[in-house]
Design an enzyme around this catalytic site. Sequence first.
Site, short mmCIF file in Angstrom:
data_model
loop_
_atom_site.label_atom_id
_atom_site.label_comp_id
_atom_site.label_asym_id
_atom_site.label_seq_id
_atom_site.Cartn_x
_atom_site.Cartn_y
_atom_site.Cartn_z
CB ILE A 1 5.45 2.50 10.07
CG1 ILE A 1 5.59 1.14 10.82
CG2 ILE A 1 5.71 3.59 10.91
CD1 ILE A 1 6.76 0.98 11.30
CB THR A 2 0.05 2.17 10.17
OG1 THR A 2 -0.93 2.56 11.30
CG2 THR A 2 -0.55 1.15 9.50
N GLY B 1 1.96 5.11 1.92
CA GLY B 1 2.03 5.56 3.30
C GLY B 1 3.20 4.75 3.98
CG LEU C 1 -11.64 2.56 6.89
CD1 LEU C 1 -12.02 2.48 8.24
CD2 LEU C 1 -12.55 3.38 6.08
NE ARG D 1 -0.33 0.40 4.92
CZ ARG D 1 0.45 0.95 5.38
NH1 ARG D 1 1.16 2.10 4.73
NH2 ARG D 1 1.30 0.96 6.72
CB ALA E 1 -4.36 4.84 9.79
CG LEU E 2 -8.12 6.45 5.01
CD1 LEU E 2 -8.52 6.87 6.63
CD2 LEU E 2 -8.66 7.72 4.18
CB CYS F 1 1.01 8.08 8.86
SG CYS F 1 -0.49 7.02 9.12
#
Length: 203
Positions: free
Chosen positions: A73-74, A71, A150, A69, A136-137, A167
């Site tokens: 890091i989450t 972005g 999400l 994806r 977060a997305l 993020c």
Amino acid sequence: MQDITIRKLGRVDYLPTWQAMQDFTAQRGADTVDEIWLLEHPPVYTLGQAGKPEHLLNATNIPLINIDRGGQITYHGPGQLVAYLLIDIKRRGYGVRDLVQRMEQVIIDLLASYNLIAQRRENAPGVYVNDAKIAALGLRIKHGCSYHGLALNVDMDMRPFANINPCGYQGMAVTQLRDLSANIDLNLLNAQLRELLIHHISI
């Protein structure tokens, strides 16, 4: 209105779910019905395709998975509601920015039902309450079709967020619904999220 199939997957491991999203997207045809997967994950960090490893600040026993994806890091973990959107956006006639805005609006509308004012932030996709990130997305678009989606922080152990720059933003505050509202019914929340997703993806 085009159909959307909703799948409630419960708590599922990240890697096989990611592989299933890739497989679904690779195999879908012009008439494949769009799907939304509602689920949660065991503890895991995910790093987007342009992500920088230094945004993981401390080594932990939580796995880190490099994924496809956008972005940085989450963190995903129990008590976080995740919605993966497997949508043919080309067929629906809108673009990536439209889909991101629809996803953000879903969370903004959902939080408004809990008397919370949520906002977007320029150049930092996601949803924020009092300047703290609550959702977060992240998306991948392939042949005009999306996957990933999400993640809404609801009632979770927030400590793993301290090990990352969420993020990719140093010092970004992170929050969750449990700390902002006393009236949380997870079954109701799931139902609200489902209905809002169907509404905003379909209009």
